[in-house]
Enzyme design. Structure first.
Site, PDB file in Angstrom:
ATOM      1  N   THR A 159     -30.197  49.324  11.794  1.00 11.64           N
ATOM      2  CA  THR A 159     -30.293  49.264  13.264  1.00 11.64           C
ATOM      3  C   THR A 159     -31.718  48.963  13.733  1.00 11.64           C
ATOM      4  OG1 THR A 159     -30.516  51.669  13.261  1.00 11.64           O
ATOM      5  CG2 THR A 159     -28.318  50.786  13.652  1.00 11.64           C
ATOM      6  N   PRO A 160     -31.838  48.432  14.971  1.00 10.77           N
ATOM      7  CA  PRO A 160     -33.150  48.057  15.512  1.00 10.77           C
ATOM      8  C   PRO A 160     -33.787  49.200  16.299  1.00 10.77           C
ATOM      9  CG  PRO A 160     -31.450  47.310  16.988  1.00 10.77           C
ATOM     10  CD  PRO A 160     -30.749  48.055  15.886  1.00 10.77           C
ATOM     11  N   LYS A 185     -29.657  53.030   7.748  1.00 10.45           N
ATOM     12  CA  LYS A 185     -31.115  52.843   7.722  1.00 10.45           C
ATOM     13  C   LYS A 185     -31.555  52.444   9.124  1.00 10.45           C
ATOM     14  CE  LYS A 185     -34.046  49.778   7.290  1.00 10.45           C
ATOM     15  NZ  LYS A 185     -34.914  50.395   8.317  1.00 10.45           N
ATOM     16  N   PRO A 186     -32.033  53.433   9.892  1.00 13.00           N
ATOM     17  CA  PRO A 186     -32.489  53.105  11.247  1.00 13.00           C
ATOM     18  C   PRO A 186     -33.833  52.386  11.193  1.00 13.00           C
ATOM     19  CG  PRO A 186     -32.927  55.411  10.767  1.00 13.00           C
ATOM     20  CD  PRO A 186     -32.222  54.854   9.560  1.00 13.00           C
ATOM     21  N   GLU A 258     -25.325  41.322  14.446  1.00 16.34           N
ATOM     22  CA  GLU A 258     -25.521  41.262  15.909  1.00 16.34           C
ATOM     23  C   GLU A 258     -27.001  40.990  16.124  1.00 16.34           C
ATOM     24  OE1 GLU A 258     -22.951  41.289  17.739  1.00 16.34           O
ATOM     25  OE2 GLU A 258     -21.451  42.208  16.435  1.00 16.34           O
ATOM     26  N   CYS A 292     -30.975  43.235  23.766  1.00 18.54           N
ATOM     27  CA  CYS A 292     -30.568  41.917  23.266  1.00 18.54           C
ATOM     28  C   CYS A 292     -29.992  41.094  24.406  1.00 18.54           C
ATOM     29  CB  CYS A 292     -29.561  42.074  22.141  1.00 18.54           C
ATOM     30  SG  CYS A 292     -28.188  43.136  22.568  1.00 18.54           S
ATOM     31  N   ARG A 447     -21.054  45.832  29.978  1.00 26.15           N
ATOM     32  CA  ARG A 447     -19.941  46.009  29.036  1.00 26.15           C
ATOM     33  C   ARG A 447     -19.454  47.444  29.115  1.00 26.15           C
ATOM     34  NH1 ARG A 447     -23.256  46.980  23.350  1.00 26.15           N
ATOM     35  NH2 ARG A 447     -21.182  47.259  22.525  1.00 26.15           N
TER      36      ARG A 447
HETATM   37  P1  NAD Z   1     -35.722  43.652  13.214  1.00 28.10           P
HETATM   38  O1  NAD Z   1     -34.852  42.561  12.736  1.00 28.10           O
HETATM   39  O2  NAD Z   1     -37.193  43.531  13.025  1.00 28.10           O
HETATM   40  O3  NAD Z   1     -35.330  45.044  12.516  1.00 28.10           O
HETATM   41  C1  NAD Z   1     -34.025  45.531  12.572  1.00 28.10           C
HETATM   42  C2  NAD Z   1     -33.756  46.401  11.355  1.00 28.10           C
HETATM   43  O4  NAD Z   1     -33.805  45.595  10.180  1.00 28.10           O
HETATM   44  C3  NAD Z   1     -34.764  47.510  11.142  1.00 28.10           C
HETATM   45  O5  NAD Z   1     -34.074  48.671  10.741  1.00 28.10           O
HETATM   46  C4  NAD Z   1     -35.611  46.987   9.995  1.00 28.10           C
HETATM   47  O6  NAD Z   1     -36.192  47.984   9.206  1.00 28.10           O
HETATM   48  C5  NAD Z   1     -34.569  46.249   9.181  1.00 28.10           C
HETATM   49  N1  NAD Z   1     -35.096  45.268   8.241  1.00 28.10           N
HETATM   50  C6  NAD Z   1     -36.316  44.673   8.226  1.00 28.10           C
HETATM   51  N2  NAD Z   1     -36.397  43.818   7.185  1.00 28.10           N
HETATM   52  C7  NAD Z   1     -35.208  43.862   6.555  1.00 28.10           C
HETATM   53  C8  NAD Z   1     -34.677  43.186   5.425  1.00 28.10           C
HETATM   54  N3  NAD Z   1     -35.377  42.290   4.732  1.00 28.10           N
HETATM   55  N4  NAD Z   1     -33.416  43.453   5.056  1.00 28.10           N
HETATM   56  C9  NAD Z   1     -32.666  44.342   5.744  1.00 28.10           C
HETATM   57  N5  NAD Z   1     -33.134  45.012   6.827  1.00 28.10           N
HETATM   58  C10 NAD Z   1     -34.385  44.770   7.219  1.00 28.10           C
HETATM   59  O7  NAD Z   1     -35.353  43.869  14.753  1.00 28.10           O
HETATM   60  P2  NAD Z   1     -36.059  44.818  15.813  1.00 28.10           P
HETATM   61  O8  NAD Z   1     -37.387  44.243  16.163  1.00 28.10           O
HETATM   62  O9  NAD Z   1     -35.973  46.233  15.381  1.00 28.10           O
HETATM   63  O10 NAD Z   1     -35.051  44.660  17.057  1.00 28.10           O
HETATM   64  C11 NAD Z   1     -35.176  43.688  18.028  1.00 28.10           C
HETATM   65  C12 NAD Z   1     -34.180  42.569  17.807  1.00 28.10           C
HETATM   66  O11 NAD Z   1     -32.857  43.071  17.741  1.00 28.10           O
HETATM   67  C13 NAD Z   1     -34.172  41.579  18.972  1.00 28.10           C
HETATM   68  O12 NAD Z   1     -34.116  40.274  18.470  1.00 28.10           O
HETATM   69  C14 NAD Z   1     -32.889  41.934  19.707  1.00 28.10           C
HETATM   70  O13 NAD Z   1     -32.372  40.882  20.490  1.00 28.10           O
HETATM   71  C15 NAD Z   1     -32.002  42.299  18.584  1.00 28.10           C
HETATM   72  N6  NAD Z   1     -30.866  43.100  19.054  1.00 28.10           N
HETATM   73  C16 NAD Z   1     -29.607  42.557  19.014  1.00 28.10           C
HETATM   74  C17 NAD Z   1     -28.517  43.274  19.517  1.00 28.10           C
HETATM   75  C18 NAD Z   1     -27.117  42.718  19.501  1.00 28.10           C
HETATM   76  O14 NAD Z   1     -26.186  43.502  19.657  1.00 28.10           O
HETATM   77  N7  NAD Z   1     -26.908  41.433  19.344  1.00 28.10           N
HETATM   78  C19 NAD Z   1     -28.736  44.539  20.054  1.00 28.10           C
HETATM   79  C20 NAD Z   1     -30.026  45.057  20.076  1.00 28.10           C
HETATM   80  C21 NAD Z   1     -31.080  44.338  19.564  1.00 28.10           C
END
Ligand code: NAD
Length: 484
Positions: A159-160, A185-186, A258, A292, A447
């Site tokens: 999760t992000p 893994k948050p 997502e 997002c 939503r």
């Molecule tokens: P991110 O992609 O940097 O990180 C998200 C998660 O991925 C974190 O838990 C991170 O530790 C993990 N991660 C990092 N490297 C990884 C790897 N190599 N393999 C697997 N996991 C890994 O995103 P962020 O900066 O935390 O969040 C912001 C982004 O999320 C924005 O682009 C936003 O639009 C998007 N988002 C999308 C939705 C949706 O439902 N479509 C919802 C919320 C946020």
């Protein structure tokens, strides 16, 4: 910016432990979490080792839940009641680690309660189907029945940072409702709320083997989470780059991705301009613009653009931003100073290329003021890429054809908003926008927690979230047939 109520200072940092099937495990190597507003140490979380990851995944795979539908319903409802009774505490925790305003955090806790309510109730709904087999000339007097079963292996949920509670619960609650086992893994930027949620679920009666929580350095542990034979499904919410990395790595596993968005609000000349400006401002600045589905591009028909922009600036000026713990603030910080600096850079670049800065672009640390840019063109970085912060870039257009072409002219396809009352144009936009959702006279992010949600193109593979869809994709369908 304004000062205000006494800041919330935790008496001491919250030092978290991993939860492997409920067992608390500390590690010497830690990650520090700092309150984005003033840099106070909010807490620490352990960096899991590869052995921790393997143990969590194996435990999840090996555990077969015997919870009945009624058991799952009760656990989810109890968790909702616990969250309701700790609403302020959880909101403060979200604000502490994310810098989101208390107003935003309170709202997020309410959404999480909705997710649990829907998941609990959907756990009670029978999801089987029956097919009579005497339907054709070569039919038989039999029936085929379907049965939804939890996956054999573990679900990995990643999760992000932007909704520390809601993104997590949108994966965990549907998994509990379907008797699956999750290794979560948050985000390492906002992991404290995820640990608090796990404890609430255990307290509500969730067998600990059904949920483990791991934090760590993705460079060390992500590949194991994505490739282990103990994992059947990876559900990920986050950025496009990470999502595509996962897509290439988690081979022959079900993937729910997502990803980012670049959602437009499109304002046509017949629209209620006051309403449109309110939706644009709310959609841009809620959650510090870090959704997002935040409004990331504002497309306005030229004939009404001057009036619209005037109202948007007025509404932007009215947004109170500052100390996230001041309950009167509408907006707190963004996640960190590096992000705020990035917004400053892309806004300055747009101004250098001819855009007009009407208000904002003021930064102090991770605090970035709500910002309106006019005369933006689609080639500017601020709208070509996802700007994940409180920026309102206005693009003026002349014709409906042009609006559709600009709206679709990005790699993203998450959601959209349309402001008009003309049914002929509403139907045309719904048909022609390349997105997962179109909200007429509402923000793109609107939503229910139960409705299907998710994007296409670079925003996702088209598999949706929302409690109902998530429950569907977390199951295998088995059929059996009987001779009557
Ligand atoms: P991110 O992609 O940097 O990180 C998200 C998660 O991925 C974190 O838990 C991170 O530790 C993990 N991660 C990092 N490297 C990884 C790897 N190599 N393999 C697997 N996991 C890994 O995103 P962020 O900066 O935390 O969040 C912001 C982004 O999320 C924005 O682009 C936003 O639009 C998007 N988002 C999308 C939705 C949706 O439902 N479509 C919802 C919320 C946020």
């Amino acid at each position: 910016m304004s000062g205000g109520a006494a800041p919330f200072l935790p008496r001491q940092p919250i030092n978290e432990a991993l939860r492997i099937a409920g067992e608390k495990i500390s590690r010497d190597r830690i990650i520090e979490i700092r309150h984005p507003y003033d840099g106070t140490l909010a807490g620490t979380v352990p960096k899991a080792t590869l052995d921790d990851v393997r143990r969590a995944l194996r435990t999840a795979r090996d555990f077969k839940s015997t919870l009945t539908r009624h058991d799952r319903y009760r656990i989810l409802m109890r968790a909702g009641a616990l969250i309701a009774s700790r609403r302020d505490e959880l909101a403060r925790l979200i604000t502490l680690e994310s810098g989101l305003s208390l107003k935003d955090s309170q709202y997020e806790v309410g959404r999480a309660m909705d997710v649990l309510l829907f998941a609990a109730n959907l756990a009670l709904v029978d999801d089987g189907e029956v097919f009579s087999c005497d339907l054709t000339a070569h039919g038989k007097n039999r029936k085929v029945y379907t049965l939804k079963e939890p996956l054999q292996g573990a679900i990995v949920a990643i999760t992000p940072f932007n909704h520390p509670l809601n993104q997590v619960i949108h994966k965990v609650a549907p998994a509990v409702a379907t008797n699956n086992r999750v290794v979560l893994k948050p985000s390492e930027k906002t992991p404290l709320t995820a640990y608090a949620l796990a404890d609430i679920l255990y307290e509500a009666g969730l067998p600990p083997a059904m949920l483990s929580v791991l934090t760590g350095d993705p460079a060390e542990i992500a590949d194991e989470l994505l490739t282990s034979a103990d994992v059947d499904l990876v559900t990920f919410t986050g950025g496009v780059a990470t999502g595509k990395y996962i897509a290439g790595k988690a081979v022959y596993k079900r993937q729910i991705l997502e990803l980012g968005g670049n959602d437009p609000i499109i304002v046509l000349e017949d629209a209620d301009i006051e309403e449109a400006a309110s939706l644009a401002a709310g959609g841009s600045y809620k959650n510090s613009g870090q959704r997002c589905t935040a409004v990331k591009r504002i497309l306005v028909q030229e004939t009404v653009a001057d009036r619209f922009v005037e109202l948007l600036v007025e509404k932007t000026r009215a947004v109170r931003y500052g100390d996230p713990f001041d309950p009167t603030m509408d907006m707190g910080t963004v996640i960190d100073e590096a992000s705020a600096r990035r917004f400053e850079t892309v806004v300055n670049e747009a101004v250098g290329q001819g855009a007009k800065l009407l208000i904002g672009n003021v930064r102090r640390g991770a605090l970035y003021s709500p910002t309106v840019l006019d005369d933006v063109v689609p080639s500017m970085t601020v709208v070509r890429q996802e700007t994940f912060g409180p920026v309102s870039p206005v693009i003026r257009f002349k014709t409906v054809d042009e609006a559709i072409s600009i709206a679709n002219g990005t790699p993203y396809g998450l959601s959209s908003s349309l402001c008009t009352n003309r049914i002929d144009l509403i139907t045309r936009f719904i048909q022609e926008l390349q997105v997962g959702s179109v909200n007429v006279r509402e923000v793109p992010g609107y939503r229910l927690e139960m409705t299907p949600f998710g994007g296409i193109k670079d925003s996702g593979l088209g598999y949706k979230e929302g409690v109902k869809e998530a429950m569907r994709s977390f199951c295998n369908t088995k059929t059996y047939s009987l001779p009557w």
